[in-house]
Structures are given as structure tokens and as C-alpha cells.
Design a protein around this motif. Structure first.
Motif, PDB file in Angstrom:
ATOM      1  N   UNK A 229      73.057  13.620  81.052  1.00  0.00           N
ATOM      2  CA  UNK A 229      73.143  14.213  79.724  1.00  0.00           C
ATOM      3  C   UNK A 229      74.589  14.510  79.324  1.00  0.00           C
ATOM      4  N   UNK A 230      75.435  14.712  80.335  1.00  0.00           N
ATOM      5  CA  UNK A 230      76.827  15.059  80.032  1.00  0.00           C
ATOM      6  C   UNK A 230      77.724  13.839  79.855  1.00  0.00           C
ATOM      7  N   UNK A 231      77.141  12.681  80.076  1.00  0.00           N
ATOM      8  CA  UNK A 231      77.923  11.446  79.910  1.00  0.00           C
ATOM      9  C   UNK A 231      78.324  11.271  78.451  1.00  0.00           C
ATOM     10  N   UNK A 232      79.467  10.635  78.238  1.00  0.00           N
ATOM     11  CA  UNK A 232      80.000  10.435  76.908  1.00  0.00           C
ATOM     12  C   UNK A 232      79.252   9.318  76.175  1.00  0.00           C
ATOM     13  N   UNK A 233      79.125   9.502  74.881  1.00  0.00           N
ATOM     14  CA  UNK A 233      78.590   8.479  74.002  1.00  0.00           C
ATOM     15  C   UNK A 233      79.625   8.281  72.897  1.00  0.00           C
ATOM     16  N   UNK A 234      79.933   7.025  72.567  1.00  0.00           N
ATOM     17  CA  UNK A 234      81.066   6.717  71.699  1.00  0.00           C
ATOM     18  C   UNK A 234      80.582   6.158  70.358  1.00  0.00           C
ATOM     19  N   UNK A 235      81.339   6.520  69.354  1.00  0.00           N
ATOM     20  CA  UNK A 235      81.044   6.060  67.992  1.00  0.00           C
ATOM     21  C   UNK A 235      81.553   4.628  67.847  1.00  0.00           C
TER      22      UNK A 235
ATOM     23  N   UNK B 241      71.430   4.315  68.222  1.00  0.00           N
ATOM     24  CA  UNK B 241      71.897   4.953  69.457  1.00  0.00           C
ATOM     25  C   UNK B 241      71.466   4.128  70.655  1.00  0.00           C
ATOM     26  N   UNK B 242      72.398   3.995  71.604  1.00  0.00           N
ATOM     27  CA  UNK B 242      72.086   3.314  72.878  1.00  0.00           C
ATOM     28  C   UNK B 242      72.611   4.179  74.016  1.00  0.00           C
ATOM     29  N   UNK B 243      71.701   4.510  74.968  1.00  0.00           N
ATOM     30  CA  UNK B 243      72.060   5.304  76.136  1.00  0.00           C
ATOM     31  C   UNK B 243      71.891   4.448  77.379  1.00  0.00           C
ATOM     32  N   UNK B 244      72.929   4.435  78.198  1.00  0.00           N
ATOM     33  CA  UNK B 244      72.875   3.666  79.438  1.00  0.00           C
ATOM     34  C   UNK B 244      71.754   4.209  80.304  1.00  0.00           C
TER      35      UNK B 244
ATOM     36  N   UNK C 235      76.545   4.092  73.339  1.00  0.00           N
ATOM     37  CA  UNK C 235      77.091   3.943  71.987  1.00  0.00           C
ATOM     38  C   UNK C 235      76.164   4.588  70.943  1.00  0.00           C
ATOM     39  N   UNK C 236      76.746   5.027  69.847  1.00  0.00           N
ATOM     40  CA  UNK C 236      75.938   5.479  68.712  1.00  0.00           C
ATOM     41  C   UNK C 236      76.717   5.266  67.419  1.00  0.00           C
ATOM     42  N   UNK C 237      75.961   5.097  66.363  1.00  0.00           N
ATOM     43  CA  UNK C 237      76.555   4.907  65.040  1.00  0.00           C
ATOM     44  C   UNK C 237      76.456   6.240  64.288  1.00  0.00           C
ATOM     45  N   UNK C 238      77.469   7.036  64.426  1.00  0.00           N
ATOM     46  CA  UNK C 238      77.477   8.390  63.846  1.00  0.00           C
ATOM     47  C   UNK C 238      77.848   8.316  62.371  1.00  0.00           C
TER      48      UNK C 238
END
Length: 830
Positions: A505-511, A497-500, A539-542
Motif C-alpha cells: 500500500x505504501x508503494x509509489x504510484x506515478x501520474x 489506475x494500474x497497481x503492480x 501508474x494512474x491518470x490523475x
């Protein structure tokens, strides 16, 4: 009159002389006095001569008494012997529990008789004859008559003498003069004006002695013109002042003796009352379990009123242990003795009955219960063997049959944590014969697997505080309850997982495994690759698979009751302390790392919000190390550990974890609970609640309450948070479905009542709250999974009593909204 010693006394009357002969048994038997009252011609009267008639052969021997012995002196010595013999018989009769008429088979020793009544004015020749009488070496009769024995007895039985007056003497200036005089008069049936025979006089003599007030008695018949005057000279017992117990180191203290004899001190000693008090001493021993105790005596009564009693309490000489086979034999068919597996010291340490101590039946019964409580023996036979030649000493023989202590176990079950599961195990309850318990267990369930090996010593050898030890090694893989929900989905695995930085908290994170319109045209191989392509996007690796926690480690603990060093003392307080070391890895079923997780229900369009992605472990590490010290204290006053109906139970515990590395958190978890039970009898459905006359009531009906609370301070890993909900918590919710919190509070009230045979019912209400601390758990998994945090439930159920505890089936509601949950389990909630 074979077997009797007869003492005769002569008195001169105006019209002649009478011979009064009193006979007492020497070889035991009823205290009956033989009375011969014969008229003797004046020509045969000689004040200086005493005639001895041999009872066995009827022959007569003469012995001239010393000239300085007066007639009164000879008569007093004779009467003292008679008094002495009767007193011995009365005392012996008082020791028995039959009646005053019965005499003990064990005759008083010569020394005891001399101590009780000892005449100071005995002549040497008379003393020799007295000793012969006491030892029964030569039963004799003192008489002045040369008539044949049978003729004398027949004449005496037929002779009736007119009694003109009865006078009681010897009580002048005595503090209890009136009382004793009336007692002597009331004991006699002879009254002035009556004609009496030898038999009637004998009966009255025994009756006076039977009152217990007198140690000596002398009857002087005096001829008067109106008849015979009976002058009864009595010697009262001394004033009762003290009781001396032999031996002095007996269990009877002076306070106990004073309490039993307090109403008798300062009064004339009564042997009948003394017998009652001796029975009270025996009762004192019996009520306390000293069933072998015997009270005998009095061994001595001094003129100052000191009474000496002998106590034989019953001493344990030895405790022998013999192992028996299943048929109860101590010798096998090959002639060899049966050998037991259990160490002898394991048995001895459970015994309160030990050599040198006073035997106590209650202690022995408790010893047997403790031995059975070890679950090592199928049968225990107890034999008490007296020691030959040592009265009052016994040997306790324990015949012990061992049971099989090794077992192979297996079964199927269901729990909120593991779902449906199966288990198999190998147990040994008497490892190396030291009463150690070892257990190797394997469990595989719907949500994980567990392998444990545990070893427990219930009582460390030689420890007077009865300290116990337990240790275990474990390896487990399970889906944590904190990351599951029956309605809000689960926390699914995320491998990276990578968070800008600075993003909301409501920002989108993409697979990374998918292309996203306007973001990326193709999938990325890894999160670092996606970050390198666009660092302004999270980004995250779901992976979407279940997150498991792999735990491996060991723990141990010591516990002991606060008994002050007495291992047999039942103390309600107990303490525990121990250590815990474990490594924790978040993984999937294929053992790949899953340090992150995301709410599966919020994963849509191959993306989620930053708030939906959480760290599974502390510091989002791939592995955490936990090292902690724990301590606990309990207070237990419950009447029954499995099905309590009265009493209370308090538990206080704390676990302090300290950091031993980069990914090792420091935190403290404290927890407390209190249960209180009130016995009641509101309903009488069970027949045990309606006992018939003479039956014992059996109605385990109670109103029960429980309070629980806990909190965590420090760096809390989310998998170590408190869970609310389940059969041991708020029963309207599934396990951990109400809240995942840093702190909590719970309360329960329950009414339990027996219904029919082994079936009982219960009605309850539970309530719990997270104290608004779900948000303080890192990642806030409770809120993400839609757990409401607080709630209450009302329900009822049935329980079936089994050897391992109540089998409970319950139904409970969620906040009275019509949503019901059903629980099945063993044991009450608290």
C-alpha cells in the motif's frame, strides 16, 4: 274553573254532609288540585245519584248510576282519576329540567296513561266519562251543589275547617312503610288542631305527589266531635326492579343501566330520583358526544316495578356536500351551481359521520379536522337540518370552499450535502381531484444538481387500511459527502489506475502525465501505454477534478398504519415496504468517467501511494446497478409531531440489495433509532409557564433523549456507507466530517425550554462512534481524509417557531477543544 276536571266525593258526617272536590288541569300547566269542600243539606243526599256540572256553561245534567255501584266504588273511581291525572303531571314534570311545578307541553298519549294507572273496577258508563276527561273533549265537574260557581268558590275560600287528626293509610306491611309514611307527613303543612281551607288542602295534596313516592292518593274527611279527621289513603309506587330501554338496540347496554340504577333497584320507585337517573343517562350520552340524544318517559310502569324509558339518540339521515365560492355562495352569478374539483369519494372517506349512524359531535369535529388536514379546502361550514316529520333524524350539510392547490415554488438555501443551492418547482396537491400530490422539482447547488418527479396518493381508493403509495423518478449529480472533508482535503478524480500485483500500500504510484526521474523520460498517453512500457511500476491518470456520482432511477413504496382495518383508528404502529432501482456512474463535471479517486492532499511530486488511490464504485466499475427491497416499521407516541414534549418514537428499517449483474452488489443495510421525551417545568421564563388563574398553561418544556445505530453487511460500495457528523448527527462536526463507517452508534440528550413569545432555547450534548469500522469500508475513505471516527459535542441554540416548524440556530463544540461549528436549519434534530 274553566279548563279543569273536578272530581267530587261525598261523605256523611254526624251533623250533615261535606263535598270534597278535587280538580286537575287537562290542558297542561302546573299540577294544582282544586279542592271544594262544601256542606250539603241532608235532604239533598242521595247515595245512588251522581251530579255532573258543566264547567263551561254552569248547566247541570243528571245521570243515575247503576244500582250495584256502591258509594265507595264511585268514590274510588273518582279518586283513581284524580290520582291518574296527578301522576301524569308529576311524570311529565320529572322529564323537564325546570322544576316539579312545570308540566311538559307534549301531553302523554291515552295509551301511556292507561298503562301507568289502570283501574280494573271501572264501570262502562264511568269509563266513557273518564275518556272524555282525558281527551279534554268535555271538561266537567262532579258536585252535589246546585249553587252558582262563583258563589261556591268564594264560600270555599272563606271556609275554614278544624282538623282533629291526620292519618296516613295504605302503607301497611309495605317494606318501606316508615320511610314513605314520614315522607307523606313531612310533605304536609296541615297538622292536628289547625284550621285549613280549600287552598291549604290543595297545596298539601300537591306536596305529597311532589315527593315522587306515590302513584295514587285518596283523602277521606271524617267528622268527629273534635273536628275533621283527614284519612289520607296513599298508593305507593311499586318496588323498582328493572329498566327497559326502547328501542332495544340503543347504545345503552345493560351494564351501563345497572351501573346507573344499581342503588335504586329493590327499593320503592321514586319519580324524582328517576328523573336524576335519567339525567345521568343523558350525561352519559353527552360526555361521549351524542349531543342529540333525548331520554323520555316513563312510557310505562308495571306493577312489578319495570320502568320503560324511550331513547331518541339522533340518527344521521344523509350527508350532503355543497361547494361554495369564496364569498360563500353555492350559485354563481350566471345561475349555475358552484362545481368542486375534488371527487365526492375523497370527502366521504374522511367522514366517520355517515348516514344511518348515530350523530356524534366529537366524530363530526374529527371529520372536519381531517378534511382540513387534506390541505384542499379553505373553509368548511357545517349545518344540521332536522328531517320534517321524522323526529330524531337530521341531515348534515357541508358547505365546502376549495383553495388553490397548484403552486410554483422557488427559493435559496444551504445544506451540508449541497452547500448553497437554489430550487424551483411546480406542485399540485389535488391532481385529478383525487387528492394526489405531484411535485416536479429542480435543485442546483454548490456540490450538485437534482431533478425529481414524485407522485403520492395519501389513501389508495377503497383501501380500508388507509394504505398510501408514493413513487418518484430522479436524476442527480452530486459530490458525495463520503469523499469530502473540511480539513483533510477531498478525493479527486482518477480516470485510470494500474497497481503492480503484490505491491504494498505504501508503494509509489506515478501520474502518467509527467516524466519521473529514473522512471520514465516522457509522459504517457494512457495507463495501458505506461504499463506496456514498465509493468513493474504502478501508474494512474490523475485528473485532480471533483468526483461526482450520477444517479438515475426510480423507487416506490407503500405504507399503512396497523389499524386492524379501521381507517379512523389511531394506531401508533405503521409499516412500509418498497423497491429501489438505480444506476450510478462516477463522473466529473464534464461527464467523463472517474472510476477511481485519490486523496488530493497526498498528491505530491506528481505521485501518491497505492493506499491513497481508491475505487469510487463497486468493483472499480464505470457504472453500478443497485436493485433493492426495503422495509420499515415505526412506533409513534409523540404528543406533537413538530415540537414533541412527551412520548417516544421508535424506527426500525432494513434495505436488502441483490445483485442483478456483474457490477451489481449484494448487501444489507439496517438502521434503528429511538427517541424519548420527558415533560418538565424546570424554568418558567415564558409567560405560558406562569398562567394566571383561569388560563391554560402553554409551556412546551422537555428533556429529550435519542439513540441511533446501524450496520451494513455484504458488498458495500463506499458511497453507501454511513456518515457521522452534521446538524442531524453529531452537531460539532460538519456533515459526514466525523466518520465514514460500516457501522455506527449515536446518542444525544437535549433540554428544550420556551423563553419569550416564539423563541425557545436548547442545550444539548451529542456523542457518536464508528465502532472502529471505518477501516472496513472499501478504500477506507474516512481514514484517508483524516476523519477521527468518534467524538462528542456540547452546544446550545435558539429556535424560532414558524408555520413550517422551528427555525434552529445552534453552536456546538468539537470535543471541548474550542473549535466551534454553527448550524442553521428547520426542525429539531429529533
Amino acid at each position: 274553573m274553566d279548563g279543569f276536571s273536578t272530581i267530587s266525593s261525598m261523605r256523611l258526617f254526624r251533623r250533615g254532609a261535606y263535598v270534597l272536590a278535587l280538580a286537575f288541569p287537562l290542558g297542561g300547566g302546573a299540577a294544582k288540585a282544586e279542592v271544594n269542600w262544601e256542606k250539603v243539606p241532608n235532604s239533598k243526599i242521595n247515595l245512588g245519584e251522581v251530579v255532573w256540572s258543566n264547567v263551561d256553561n254552569g248547566k247541570t245534567q243528571r245521570e243515575i248510576a247503576k244500582s250495584n255501584i256502591k258509594e265507595d266504588s264511585v268514590e274510588k273511581i273518582s279518586q283513581d282519576k284524580r290520582t291518574q291525572e296527578n301522576l301524569d303531571e308529576i311524570v311529565e314534570s320529572n322529564i323537564k329540567e325546570d322544576s316539579v311545578e312545570k308540566i311538559s307541553q307534549d301531553k302523554k298519549t291515552e295509551e301511556d296513561i292507561v298503562e301507568i294507572t289502570e283501574s280494573s273496577d271501572k264501570d262502562d258508563s264511568v269509563e266513557k266519562e273518564a275518556e272524555a276527561i282525558r281527551k279534554n273533549d268535555n271538561p266537567v265537574e262532579i258536585t252535589e251543589s246546585n249553587t252558582k260557581k262563583d258563589s261556591i268558590e268564594n264560600d270555599n275560600e272563606a271556609t275554614l275547617v278544624l282538623i282533629s287528626e291526620v292519618v296516613i293509610k295504605g302503607l301497611e306491611n309495605h317494606p318501606d312503610e316508615d320511610r314513605l309514611r314520614y315522607a307523606a307527613y313531612d310533605a304536609m303543612n296541615i297538622r292536628p288542631g289547625s284550621r285549613v281551607s280549600r287552598l291549604q288542602l290543595k297545596r298539601d295534596l300537591n306536596s305529597i305527589y311532589a315527593t315522587g313516592w306515590f302513584s295514587g292518593l285518596e283523602i277521606q274527611p271524617i267528622d268527629t266531635p273534635l273536628g275533621v279527621q283527614l284519612s289520607v289513603n296513599v298508593q305507593p309506587n311499586p318496588i323498582f326492579t328493572e329498566v327497559e330501554i326502547i328501542p332495544s338496540n340503543s347504545l345503552l347496554t345493560q351494564s351501563i343501566i345497572r351501573d346507573i340504577f344499581k342503588t335504586d333497584f329493590g327499593k320503592t320507585l321514586n319519580l324524582n330520583v328517576l328523573k336524576l337517573r335519567m339525567n345521568k343517562l343523558k350525561d352519559w350520552y353527552s360526555k361521549r358526544g351524542f349531543s342529540l340524544a333525548r331520554i323520555s318517559g316513563p312510557n310505562r310502569i308495571t306493577p312489578k316495578g319495570k320502568v320503560q324509558l324511550k331513547v331518541q339518540e339522533g340518527t344521521i339521515s344523509d350527508v350532503e356536500v355543497v361547494f361554495l365560492d369564496e364569498e360563500g355562495n353555492s350559485i354563481r352569478e350566471n345561475g349555475k351551481p358552484v362545481r368542486g374539483k375534488t371527487k365526492r369519494w375523497v370527502i366521504d372517506r374522511e367522514l366517520l359521520s355517515r348516514p344511518g349512524l348515530t350523530f356524534n359531535r366529537n366524530d363530526l369535529e374529527s371529520d372536519i379536522k381531517r378534511l382540513y388536514g387534506l390541505s384542499l379546502f379553505s373553509d368548511i361550514k357545517v349545518t344540521l337540518k332536522p328531517i320534517v316529520g321524522e323526529p330524531g333524524k337530521i341531515t348534515i350539510l357541508l358547505g365546502i370552499t376549495e383553495q388553490r392547490t397548484g403552486s410554483l415554488t422557488g427559493g435559496l438555501g444551504y445544506s451540508g450535502a449541497q452547500g448553497f443551492f437554489g430550487s424551483a418547482g411546480l406542485q399540485e396537491k389535488n391532481l385529478l381531484g383525487r387528492s394526489w400530490s405531484s411535485d416536479l422539482n429542480f435543485t442546483y447547488g454548490e456540490y450538485g444538481a437534482l431533478v425529481t418527479f414524485s407522485l403520492a396518493d395519501p389513501w389508495i381508493k377503497g383501501n380500508k387500511y388507509k394504505k398510501s403509495f408514493r413513487t418518484s423518478l430522479f436524476l442527480s449529480r452530486d459530490v458525495p459527502q463520503e469523499f469530502r472533508s473540511s480539513e483533510g482535503g477531498n478525493i479527486a478524480g482518477v480516470s485510470d489506475y494500474y497497481q503492480v500485483p503484490g505491491s504494498s500500500e505504501t508503494s509509489k504510484v506515478y501520474d502518467i502525465d509527467y516524466a519521473h526521474s529514473g522512471i520514465n523520460a516522457a509522459a504517457f498517453s494512457s495507463v495501458p501505454a505506461a504499463k506496456s512500457s514498465d509493468s513493474n511500476t504502478s501508474w494512474f491518470d490523475y485528473e485532480g477534478d471533483s468526483v461526482l456520482l450520477k444517479r438515475s432511477g426510480a423507487k416506490f413504496s407503500f405504507s399503512r398504519p396497523l389499524n386492524g382495518g379501521d381507517p379512523f383508528k389511531k394506531s401508533p404502529w405503521a409499516v412500509l415496504w418498497g423497491m429501489d432501482f438505480q444506476k450510478i456512474r462516477p463522473i466529473d463535471y464534464s461527464s467523463k468517467d472517474r472510476p477511481y479517486g485519490a486523496v488530493s492532499a497526498n498528491y505530491t511530486n506528481n505521485s501518491a501511494s497505492n493506499k491513497d488511490v481508491i475505487c469510487i464504485a463497486f468493483n472499480c466499475a464505470k457504472e453500478n446497478t443497485l436493485f433493492g427491497v426495503r422495509g420499515a416499521m415505526t412506533y409513534n407516541k409523540l404528543d406533537n409531531p413538530r415540537n414533541p414534549t412527551s412520548g417516544n418514537y421508535l424506527s426500525l428499517g432494513s434495505e436488502q440489495y441483490v445483485s442483478i449483474g456483474e457490477n451489481s452488489p449484494t448487501f444489507n443495510r439496517a438502521k434503528a433509532s429511538y427517541s424519548y421525551f420527558i415533560p418538565i417545568k424546570w424554568l418558567k421564563l415564558h409567560k405560558g409557564c406562569r398562567p394566571k388563574s383561569g388560563e391554560k398553561a402553554s409551556c412546551p418544556q422537555t428533556l429529550a433523549f435519542q439513540l441511533k445505530a446501524g450496520t451494513v453487511v455484504g458488498d458495500l460500495p463506499p458511497y453507501e456507507a454511513f456518515c457521522l457528523g452534521g446538524s442531524r448527527s453529531i452537531r460539532g462536526w460538519s456533515s459526514c466530517d466525523l466518520a465514514v463507517s460500516r457501522a455506527f452508534g449515536e446518542a444525544s440528550a437535549e433540554y428544550r425550554v420556551p423563553i419569550w413569545r416564539m423563541i425557545s432555547g436548547n442545550v444539548f450534548i451529542d456523542g457518536g462512534t464508528d465502532l472502529n469500522t471505518q477501516k472496513n469500508v472499501p478504500g477506507n475513505p474516512g481514514k484517508l481524509l483524516g476523519k477521527q471516527g468518534s467524538g462528542f459535542s456540547i452546544g446550545s441554540g435558539l429556535s424560532f417557531n414558524t408555520p413550517v416548524g422551528p427555525l434552529r440556530i445552534e453552536a456546538a463544540s468539537k470535543d471541548l477543544e474550542g473549535d466551534w461549528r454553527y448550524n442553521v436549519g428547520f426542525g429539531w434534530k429529533f
